[in-house]
Design a protein around this motif. Structure first.
Motif, PDB file in Angstrom:
ATOM      1  N   VAL A  71       0.845  -1.194   0.000  1.00  0.00           N
ATOM      2  CA  VAL A  71       0.000   0.000   0.000  1.00  0.00           C
ATOM      3  C   VAL A  71       0.881   1.244   0.000  1.00  0.00           C
ATOM      4  O   VAL A  71       1.778   1.380   0.839  1.00  0.00           O
ATOM      5  CB  VAL A  71      -0.935   0.021   1.226  1.00  0.00           C
ATOM      6  N   THR A  72       0.642   2.140  -0.939  1.00  0.00           N
ATOM      7  CA  THR A  72       1.240   3.477  -0.903  1.00  0.00           C
ATOM      8  C   THR A  72       0.121   4.481  -1.162  1.00  0.00           C
ATOM      9  O   THR A  72      -0.709   4.276  -2.047  1.00  0.00           O
ATOM     10  CB  THR A  72       2.352   3.647  -1.968  1.00  0.00           C
ATOM     11  N   LYS A  73       0.124   5.559  -0.401  1.00  0.00           N
ATOM     12  CA  LYS A  73      -0.924   6.564  -0.547  1.00  0.00           C
ATOM     13  C   LYS A  73      -0.415   7.902  -0.028  1.00  0.00           C
ATOM     14  O   LYS A  73       0.517   7.968   0.780  1.00  0.00           O
ATOM     15  CB  LYS A  73      -2.179   6.155   0.225  1.00  0.00           C
ATOM     16  N   GLY A  74      -1.020   8.977  -0.506  1.00  0.00           N
ATOM     17  CA  GLY A  74      -0.681  10.305  -0.025  1.00  0.00           C
ATOM     18  C   GLY A  74      -1.204  10.516   1.387  1.00  0.00           C
ATOM     19  O   GLY A  74      -2.331  10.141   1.702  1.00  0.00           O
ATOM     20  N   VAL A  75      -0.374  11.103   2.239  1.00  0.00           N
ATOM     21  CA  VAL A  75      -0.744  11.344   3.630  1.00  0.00           C
ATOM     22  C   VAL A  75      -0.355  12.773   4.006  1.00  0.00           C
ATOM     23  O   VAL A  75       0.580  13.343   3.441  1.00  0.00           O
ATOM     24  CB  VAL A  75      -0.053  10.346   4.589  1.00  0.00           C
ATOM     25  N   PRO A  76      -1.067  13.386   4.962  1.00  0.00           N
ATOM     26  CA  PRO A  76      -0.675  14.728   5.417  1.00  0.00           C
ATOM     27  C   PRO A  76       0.604  14.675   6.226  1.00  0.00           C
ATOM     28  O   PRO A  76       0.885  13.687   6.905  1.00  0.00           O
ATOM     29  CB  PRO A  76      -1.877  15.164   6.272  1.00  0.00           C
TER      30      PRO A  76
ATOM     31  N   TYR B 120      -3.079   7.558  -4.627  1.00  0.00           N
ATOM     32  CA  TYR B 120      -3.211   6.167  -4.188  1.00  0.00           C
ATOM     33  C   TYR B 120      -2.599   5.279  -5.254  1.00  0.00           C
ATOM     34  O   TYR B 120      -2.964   5.352  -6.433  1.00  0.00           O
ATOM     35  CB  TYR B 120      -4.681   5.792  -3.990  1.00  0.00           C
ATOM     36  N   SER B 121      -1.639   4.434  -4.850  1.00  0.00           N
ATOM     37  CA  SER B 121      -0.986   3.527  -5.782  1.00  0.00           C
ATOM     38  C   SER B 121      -0.560   2.298  -4.992  1.00  0.00           C
ATOM     39  O   SER B 121       0.373   2.371  -4.189  1.00  0.00           O
ATOM     40  CB  SER B 121       0.219   4.205  -6.443  1.00  0.00           C
ATOM     41  N   SER B 122      -1.236   1.183  -5.192  1.00  0.00           N
ATOM     42  CA  SER B 122      -0.997  -0.011  -4.383  1.00  0.00           C
ATOM     43  C   SER B 122      -0.939  -1.241  -5.268  1.00  0.00           C
ATOM     44  O   SER B 122      -1.619  -1.326  -6.289  1.00  0.00           O
ATOM     45  CB  SER B 122      -2.094  -0.164  -3.319  1.00  0.00           C
ATOM     46  N   TRP B 123      -0.108  -2.223  -4.826  1.00  0.00           N
ATOM     47  CA  TRP B 123       0.134  -3.421  -5.612  1.00  0.00           C
ATOM     48  C   TRP B 123      -0.303  -4.676  -4.856  1.00  0.00           C
ATOM     49  O   TRP B 123      -0.230  -4.745  -3.625  1.00  0.00           O
ATOM     50  CB  TRP B 123       1.622  -3.596  -5.923  1.00  0.00           C
ATOM     51  N   PHE B 124      -0.699  -5.655  -5.638  1.00  0.00           N
ATOM     52  CA  PHE B 124      -0.922  -7.019  -5.156  1.00  0.00           C
ATOM     53  C   PHE B 124       0.029  -7.905  -5.956  1.00  0.00           C
ATOM     54  O   PHE B 124      -0.044  -7.968  -7.186  1.00  0.00           O
ATOM     55  CB  PHE B 124      -2.381  -7.428  -5.380  1.00  0.00           C
TER      56      PHE B 124
END
Length: 412
Positions: free
Chosen positions: A232-237, A254-258
Motif C-alpha cells: 500500500v502506498t498513498k498520499g498522507v498529510p 493512491y498507488s498499491s500493488w498485489f
C-alpha cells in the motif's frame, strides 16, 4: 457570405499546392484561437480556488491568476525552493511518533486493497483499455470513473522469470528507481518504523514542460500472506514538511500493488510473477485531459519497467551488491492471514446487512398516524378549509381526508 466567398476564392486557385497553402493560412487563425481558449480555460482559476497560484502581471492595471502548472509563464529567474531537511521538522515524543506512524497506513488500508483485488469494493465496473504483451511480460489495463474524484486505473502485469520478492523490493527501492523511472527527480525517506516496515517518503516527480513538477508525501507499508504481498502506498498529510509553491504538492494519491507468483506462458510453471496495480491521483490537471494523456503514454511508460526489472535482477545478483535502505525496509512485512481477514470481512458485511434490514423493518412497521390526536387533525382541517376557500366542495374534500386520516390513526 464573406466567409463563403473567401472559401470559393481559395478553391479556384490553379494548383492543388496553392489551394492547400491558402487553406492552411485560412484555418491557422481558427486553430490558434481554439488553442488559446483551451489553454486559458485550463489555466485560469480564481483566487479563492487555489491559494498557491502565482500572480502574473501582464499589464499594470490587470492581474491574471495562473496556477503553478503553467511553469513557462512564471518568472524565468525563479528556481525551485530547496526542500527542507528532515531534521528541520518539529521534534516528536516517542508516543506521538508511534501514533503518527500507526495512523499513516493501517489495517483499514489492507482491507481496502484486498477488496479492490477481489472486486468487492462496491465501486463501478472496470472498463478495459489495453491488452499488450512482449516476450518477457503481458499487460492489461482497465479504467473506471467514480461519481466523485479522479479516474481510477487497474492493471495486471505478468513478468516472466521473476519472483514476488524481487518485484516487491524493485518497486520499493527508491535508490534504484532513478535508474529506470525518468520522472523521479528526488526521493527522501522522512520517517520509518523498523517493527512494521511503515515508511513516510517524499517524492518529487518531473512533469511535462507546461506543468510544474509535483511533490508527493507518501505513506507506505507491506503485508505478507504466504509469499503473496499487499503493498500500500498513498498520499498522507505531513505538517513537518512545509507546502511550497514549487513543486506543487499532490494530496490525493493512491498507488498499491498485489504481488504473487503466476504461471508462466512458456511452460506453465510458477516461474512468473503477477502484479496487480490500483492507481489514482489528482494531479491538478483537468481529468479529461489527464485521461487522454495517460491513455496515450501508458504503454510507453509500462515498457520501460521491464528493462528496469531485468537490470535490477542483475544488480541484485552481483556479489558486491548490497541492499539499499528502502529495499531493506521492503523486507520488513506485517504477517496476515488472508483467510481470517476474509472471514472477518464476511462477518462485518453480514452484520451491516442485518442492521440495515432491522432499520428498514422498523421503518416499515412504524405507525404513520399513531400519536396524532384526533382533535388536532380535525381542528387543523377546519382552519385550513375556512382559510383556503369558502366553497362547499373544497371544505367537503378537506373534511373527508381529515376524517379518514383520524380513523387510520385511531386504528393504529
Amino acid at each position: 457570405m464573406a466567409l463563403i466567398g473567401a472559401l470559393v476564392e481559395i478553391l479556384e486557385k490553379p494548383s492543388v499546392v496553392d489551394v492547400m497553402i491558402e487553406l492552411m493560412v485560412f484555418v491557422a487563425p481558427i486553430w490558434i484561437a481554439v488553442s488559446i481558449g483551451v489553454l486559458v480555460g485550463w489555466a485560469w482559476k480564481p483566487n479563492w480556488a487555489n491559494t498557491s497560484n502565482k500572480s502574473v502581471t501582464l499589464f499594470p492595471q490587470f492581474k491574471v491568476q495562473f496556477p503553478a502548472c503553467i511553469s513557462w509563464i512564471s518568472d524565468k529567474d525563479e528556481e525551485y525552493s530547496p526542500l527542507p531537511p528532515v531534521s528541520a521538522g518539529p521534534h516528536y515524543s516517542l508516543s506521538e511518533l508511534e501514533k503518527e506512524k500507526s495512523s499513516v497506513v493501517n489495517d483499514e488500508d489492507l482491507i481496502h486493497l484486498h477488496k479492490l483485488v477481489e472486486e468487492k469494493d462496491g465501486g463501478p465496473a472496470w472498463i478495459k483499455m489495453m491488452d499488450r504483451s512482449t516476450p518477457n511480460m503481458s499487460y492489461q489495463a482497465w479504467r473506471r470513473d467514480p461519481e466523485s474524484g479522479p479516474p481510477q486505473y487497474r492493471s495486471r502485469t505478468v513478468y516472466e522469470d521473476a519472483t514476488p520478492e524481487t518485484l516487491r523490493d524493485f518497486f520499493w527501492d527508491d535508490e534504484f528507481r532513478a535508474e529506470w523511472d525518468d520522472m523521479l527527480i528526488k526521493a527522501n525517506t522522512l520517517k520509518e518504523c523498523r517493527s512494521t516496515g511503515t515508511m513516510l517518503v517524499q517524492w518529487v516527480r518531473k512533469f511535462p514542460f507546461f506543468c510544474s513538477d509535483r511533490e508527493y508525501i507518501i505513506g507506505r507499508r507491506i503485508w505478507e500472506s504466504g509469499h503473496t504481498y499487499y503493498c500500500v502506498t498513498k498520499g498522507v498529510p505531513c505538517t513537518s514538511v512545509p507546502r511550497l509553491n514549487k513543486p506543487r504538492r499532490v494530496d490525493l494519491y493512491y498507488s498499491s500493488w498485489f504481488i504473487r507468483a503466476a504461471a508462466s506462458r512458456r511452460d506453465g510453471s510458477l516461474s512468473a510473477c503477477e502484479v496487480v496495480l490500483f492507481h489514482h491521483e489528482d494531479m491538478g490537471i483537468p481529468w479529461e485531459i489527464a485521461k487522454l494523456g495517460i491513455r496515450q503514454g501508458m504503454w510507453g511508460a509500462v515498457k520501460k519497467i521491464d528493462p528496469g526489472l531485468r537490470a535490477y535482477q542483475k544488480h541484485r545478483a552481483s556479489p558486491i551488491a548490497c541492499l539499499s535502505p528502502s529495499a531493506h525496509m521492503a523486507q520488513i512485512n506485517s504477517k496476515v492471514n488472508i483467510e481470517i481477514l476474509e472471514e472477518e470481512e464476511e462477518e462485518s458485511q453480514d452484520k451491516n446487512t442485518s442492521i440495515v434490514s432491522q432499520v428498514e423493518e422498523t421503518h416499515d412497521n412504524k405507525p404513520a398516524g399513531k400519536g396524532i390526536p384526533k382533535i388536532i387533525v380535525v381542528g387543523g382541517a377546519i382552519a385550513l378549509a375556512y382559510t383556503l376557500d369558502r366553497g362547499l366542495l373544497t371544505k367537503a374534500l378537506i373534511f373527508g381526508v381529515a376524517r379518514r386520516f383520524a380513523k387510520t390513526g385511531r386504528r393504529l
